[in-house]
Write a protein that holds these residues in place. Structure first.
Motif, PDB file in Angstrom:
ATOM      1  N   PHE A 653       0.839  -1.190   0.000  1.00 21.08           N
ATOM      2  CA  PHE A 653       0.000   0.000   0.000  1.00 21.08           C
ATOM      3  C   PHE A 653       0.880   1.247   0.000  1.00 21.08           C
ATOM      4  CE2 PHE A 653      -2.937   3.186   1.597  1.00 21.08           C
ATOM      5  CZ  PHE A 653      -4.075   2.863   0.890  1.00 21.08           C
ATOM      6  N   GLY A 654       0.479   2.231  -0.773  1.00 19.24           N
ATOM      7  CA  GLY A 654       1.265   3.444  -0.916  1.00 19.24           C
ATOM      8  C   GLY A 654       2.080   3.451  -2.192  1.00 19.24           C
ATOM      9  N   TYR A 655       2.333   2.239  -2.737  1.00 24.46           N
ATOM     10  CA  TYR A 655       3.125   2.125  -3.960  1.00 24.46           C
ATOM     11  C   TYR A 655       2.288   1.591  -5.128  1.00 24.46           C
ATOM     12  CZ  TYR A 655       7.096   2.345  -0.692  1.00 24.46           C
ATOM     13  OH  TYR A 655       7.997   2.716   0.281  1.00 24.46           O
ATOM     14  N   LEU A 656       1.039   1.236  -4.867  1.00 25.86           N
ATOM     15  CA  LEU A 656       0.230   0.573  -5.890  1.00 25.86           C
ATOM     16  C   LEU A 656      -0.204   1.532  -6.996  1.00 25.86           C
ATOM     17  CD1 LEU A 656      -2.029  -1.754  -3.735  1.00 25.86           C
ATOM     18  CD2 LEU A 656      -0.350  -2.483  -5.434  1.00 25.86           C
ATOM     19  N   ASP A 657      -0.058   1.063  -8.224  1.00 22.13           N
ATOM     20  CA  ASP A 657      -0.532   1.788  -9.401  1.00 22.13           C
ATOM     21  C   ASP A 657      -2.049   1.918  -9.305  1.00 22.13           C
ATOM     22  OD1 ASP A 657      -1.365   2.549 -11.930  1.00 22.13           O
ATOM     23  OD2 ASP A 657      -0.733   0.699 -12.914  1.00 22.13           O
ATOM     24  N   PRO A 658      -2.609   3.141  -9.300  1.00 24.48           N
ATOM     25  CA  PRO A 658      -4.063   3.303  -9.165  1.00 24.48           C
ATOM     26  C   PRO A 658      -4.845   2.633 -10.288  1.00 24.48           C
ATOM     27  CG  PRO A 658      -2.992   5.395  -9.731  1.00 24.48           C
ATOM     28  CD  PRO A 658      -1.906   4.440  -9.383  1.00 24.48           C
ATOM     29  N   GLU A 659      -4.289   2.597 -11.477  1.00 24.15           N
ATOM     30  CA  GLU A 659      -4.965   1.947 -12.598  1.00 24.15           C
ATOM     31  C   GLU A 659      -5.055   0.449 -12.356  1.00 24.15           C
ATOM     32  OE1 GLU A 659      -4.947   2.880 -17.293  1.00 24.15           O
ATOM     33  OE2 GLU A 659      -3.015   2.240 -16.482  1.00 24.15           O
ATOM     34  N   ALA A 742       1.917   9.437 -13.404  1.00 24.85           N
ATOM     35  CA  ALA A 742       0.730   9.779 -14.198  1.00 24.85           C
ATOM     36  C   ALA A 742      -0.404   8.812 -13.852  1.00 24.85           C
ATOM     37  CB  ALA A 742       1.051   9.721 -15.683  1.00 24.85           C
ATOM     38  N   GLU A 743      -1.626   9.316 -13.894  1.00 19.97           N
ATOM     39  CA  GLU A 743      -2.778   8.511 -13.487  1.00 19.97           C
ATOM     40  C   GLU A 743      -2.951   7.274 -14.371  1.00 19.97           C
ATOM     41  OE1 GLU A 743      -7.605   9.049 -12.635  1.00 19.97           O
ATOM     42  OE2 GLU A 743      -6.381  10.743 -13.350  1.00 19.97           O
TER      43      GLU A 743
END
Length: 823
Positions: A653-659, A742-743
């Motif tokens: 958690f904290g490093y996870l790619d939001p996509e 980037a998102e």
């Protein structure tokens, strides 16, 4: 006057009746109180614990071994007299309690290990079961008295509690409480927090109380609780001691206007609170945080108790509630929930704990409010039984992992047996041929690893006899050899602790220093163990940690790596005794890690996605060269005609790619996002998530990107780097970190592009702070970069400065450079 006297009398009588009702408290339908090992009854407040012989008919084993302590325990939240005696069981024994009312029942089990004649209760080894639930799989002795509290639904007309001693051992219990609970106390279910929150049914689960706190730093005795609960003072659980303030106003609590009763929590809980201290600064923006030790691998029911007892007149306030870095509720308005001040309110949520043994809970003011404040009156944390119907950490493996492990062990056993039989029959006939094949395989392995020394277990511990190994995996070490290398896994040799288990420093017989990672029963599981060995056996690169061997004897999961003298990148950035790193060192470490990741992404036909890139998984050797480690979650990339791999979300958690988190679509760009988080960790010298900081700074990515986009990046740089970073180097570093985060993955650069821009940031920094141990390496890379710049210039590509290269894709160039370094 007569009317006045009558009214006064009526009020007096009503008050007496209210006090009498209150003193009676809760009257459970089923109520068994046993003072085990005692021959007399004991009064505790308004309750009577009956002597053990009175309930002897409830026991399947009437054999009596009573034990008496020589003295009372020094301290206990519960009555010390209940710990003075004990009943001892030398064989499996069952208490069978008749049940009149179906529903949730509480079981409180009292333990205090003392010495009685030939019995040292500290040596007792036993399990405790209730109905179909495992409450305690292996009793762990504690010096101080303890009360373990469990609850579960009883749907039949009896409740069976079982004490089962291990072979050649015994069980004991000092006292027991078994009673039915009020229907409103435990909810039928609750919502899980997180991005995919869902409703979880609790009806078929058992619960164990882990923590029960009264805020305001005041403990509440069981005698002051209608359900005889002990509420510990919260002071020792607070993470800080300068942002909170303790408040008490029990008279302000008003149960009459709400639906909450004293069975949920007493007025002495709702009438005290820990609040944000705003006296010195009315606009203080910080979180009050509590930390708890928990067992990973379980879900937890967390109950928050609130009651607005702030002095009046006080302004209306809104605040946020967090578990870890996840928001439980934002802009909580107690007046909106309760309709009046002093009215109690509680809230239940479920959270999952994986990897870490810490659970943190925070409250803090909401953003952009006129009067920042936050409060919490009480907190309960209850462990939820897992799919194995167990509450013990020894059963925290998932059923799927356990099933896989059993299948693998059985398969290995059968396979090894067949090999043994064949070897026994054909040994004399095939001796020479086996020797030739072994010799030839050793030569192939040596060639495959480009001359690196490979330490086989046979070369050190079996008089030269090769130990069985597969074509995929590395070399199997015998368990005794690893015990010897780590001084039987001495705690003094522990280098660190992660989700998989502990990592020990070891020394082999030939004086080779190694790092030994030993899996535990609550670790990530056998699939991750296999994945890591398989990945590390396939690849050799100067910026990937090297595999030396593994061990899977005795159900162990052990991996042996090269020893990394300077620990993890995380160790040097924050929170440890390691010295700080210079800016140039940090840049070179980022470059090394980027090379390792770029090799994973491009060094084979299919990309390898690391899936757990973080500062704790970047190791540093004696020369501070970075090497990427921990490949247990790695995944083979998508096929040529596919854009992603669909898989369950795993990582830190904290490093996870939001996509990836939202769509469960994994690509190499997921690693790029995680690496962007690491870059800001490197720049700022702080963790990715820190709930102790003010709300806007809790999430490093949000905070850093906000500063980067405002052109204020220099304001968040690690203070230890003051005066070290040149402006152009900082700008280049910040720009590429922003692009990594980037998102959408399509907008992020490749690791090759990241690597090129990091090299550019290093060149823009110049020679300041250059370290001698890697100067030649940097010069070598710079020479290649200059050669490439010249070739691009010949192709009529304008490159006025190194800073203008950021738009040029360098993936293929650096893929070739990586391959050259492998030669």
């Amino acid at each position: 006057m007569a009317n006045s006297g009558s009214s006064g009398l009526l009020i007096w009588v009503s008050s007496i009746l209210c006090l009498m009702c209150l003193s009676l408290g809760y009257n459970p339908v089923d109520n068994y109180l046993i003072d085990c090992g005692s021959s007399t009854n004991k009064s505790v407040g308004d309750r009577v614990f009956v002597d053990d012989q009175f309930y002897s008919n409830l026991l399947s084993n009437p054999h009596i071994i009573f034990a008496n302590a020589s003295s009372s325990p020094n301290s206990s939240a519960y009555n010390p007299s209940l710990f003075q005696t004990a009943r001892i069981f030398n064989e499996t024994s069952h208490y069978t309690f008749a049940v009149k009312k179906s529903g949730r029942h509480w079981i409180r089990i009292y333990f205090y290990p003392f010495v009685f004649r030939n019995y040292n209760l500290s040596n007792a080894k036993f399990s405790v079961y209730a109905q179909n639930f495992t409450l305690i799989k292996e009793y762990q002795s504690k010096v101080n008295p303890e009360v373990r509290e469990f609850s579960f639904n009883v749907t039949s007309d009896r409740l069976v509690l079982t004490f089962s001693p291990f072979s050649n051992s015994f069980a004991f219990v000092n006292a027991l409480e078994v009673f039915s609970l009020p229907d409103e106390l435990i909810p039928p279910g609750a919502t899980t927090i997180g991005p995919q929150g869902s409703y979880q049914n609790l009806w078929e689960h058992a619960l164990e109380t882990v923590e029960r706190l009264n805020m305001g730093n005041k403990a509440v005795s069981p005698l002051n609780d209608t359900l005889w609960r002990f509420w510990d003072a919260d002071g020792k659980y607070l993470k800080q001691s300068n942002v909170e303030k303790f408040l008490s106003d029990i008279k302000a609590v008003n149960f009459s206007k709400g639906v909450v009763t004293e069975n949920i929590a007493p007025s002495s809980v709702y009438g005290t609170a820990t609040i944000l201290n705003t006296e010195s600064d009315p606009m203080t923006n910080a979180n009050v945080t509590w930390l708890f030790n928990v067992d990973p691998g379980f879900d937890y029911l967390v109950r928050f108790h609130f009651c607005d007892i702030l002095p009046r007149p006080s302004a209306r306030f809104y605040f946020n509630v967090y578990i870890g870095s996840s928001a439980v509720v934002q802009y909580l308005d107690l007046l909106n929930r309760t309709s009046d001040v002093g009215v109690p309110y509680f809230m239940d949520v479920i959270t999952r704990v994986t990897g870490s043994r810490m659970l943190n809970v925070s409250v803090g003011p909401s953003n952009n409010v006129q009067y920042p404040n936050a409060l919490l009156n009480g907190l309960e944390v209850m462990k939820i039984s897992n799919s194995k119907e167990s509450l013990d950490v020894l059963d925290s493996f998932s059923p799927e992992s356990s099933k896989t492990k059993v299948i693998l062990i059985v398969g290995l056993a059968v396979g090894l047996f067949i090999i043994f039989v064949l070897a026994l029959v054909l040994f004399l006939l095939c001796r020479r041929r086996l020797a030739d094949l072994s010799h030839r395989k050793a030569e192939d392995d040596f060639a495959m690893n480009e001359g690196d020394t490979i330490y086989t277990a046979g070369s050190k511990f079996s008089n030269g006899t090769p130990i069985f190994s597969t074509s995929k995996f590395g070399y199997r070490f015998p368990f005794v050899a690893i015990q010897e290398a780590t001084d039987n896994f001495s705690e003094s040799l522990v280098l660190g602790v992660g989700g998989f288990g502990k990592v020990y420093k070891g020394v082999l017989r030939d004086e080779t220093r190694v790092a030994v990672k030993r899996g535990t029963s609550q670790s990530q599981g056998i699939s991750e163990f296999q994945t890591e060995i398989e990945m590390l056996s396939q690849f050799r690169h100067r910026h990937l940690v090297s595999l030396i061997g593994f061990c899977d004897e005795r159900n162990e999961m052990i991996i042996i790596y090269e020893f990394m003298e300077n620990g993890t990148l995380k160790d040097h950035l924050y929170g440890s005794k390691y010295p700080s790193l210079s800016w140039r060192q940090r840049l070179e470490i980022c470059i090394g890690a980027a090379k390792g990741l770029h090799y994973l992404h491009t060094g084979s036909a299919k990309a390898i996605i690391h899936r757990d890139v973080k500062s704790a998984n970047i190791l540093l050797d004696e020369n501070f060269m970075a090497k990427v480690a921990d490949f247990g979650l790695s995944k083979t990339g998508p096929e040529i005609d596919q854009s992603h791999v669909s898989t369950a979300v795993k990582g830190s958690f904290g490093y996870l790619d939001p996509e990836y988190l939202i769509r469960q679509q994994l690509t190499e760009k997921s690693d790029v996002y995680s690496f962007g988080v690491v870059m800001f960790e490197v720049l700022c010298g702080r963790p990715a998530i820190d709930p102790s900081l003010p709300r806007e700074k809790v999430n490093l990515v949000e905070w850093a990107l906000k500063c980067q986009r405002r052109g204020q990046l220099e304001e968040i740089v690690d203070p230890r780097l003051e005066g070290q970073i040149k402006t152009d180097s900082l700008k280049k570093f910040g720009d590429i970190a922003e692009k990594c985060l980037a998102e959408y993955g399509v907008d992020r650069p490749s690791m090759g592009d990241v690597l090129w821009n990091l090299e550019s940031a290093l060149q823009l920094q110049g020679n300041e702070g250059r370290s001698s141990h890697n100067g030649k390496m940097t010069e070598k890379v710079n020479d290649r970069a200059n050669s490439f710049e010249a070739s691009v210039s010949n192709a009529q590509v304008s490159m006025g400065s190194m800073g203008e290269l950021s738009g040029v894709s360098m993936s293929k160039v650096f893929a070739q450079m990586v391959r050259e370094e492998m030669r």
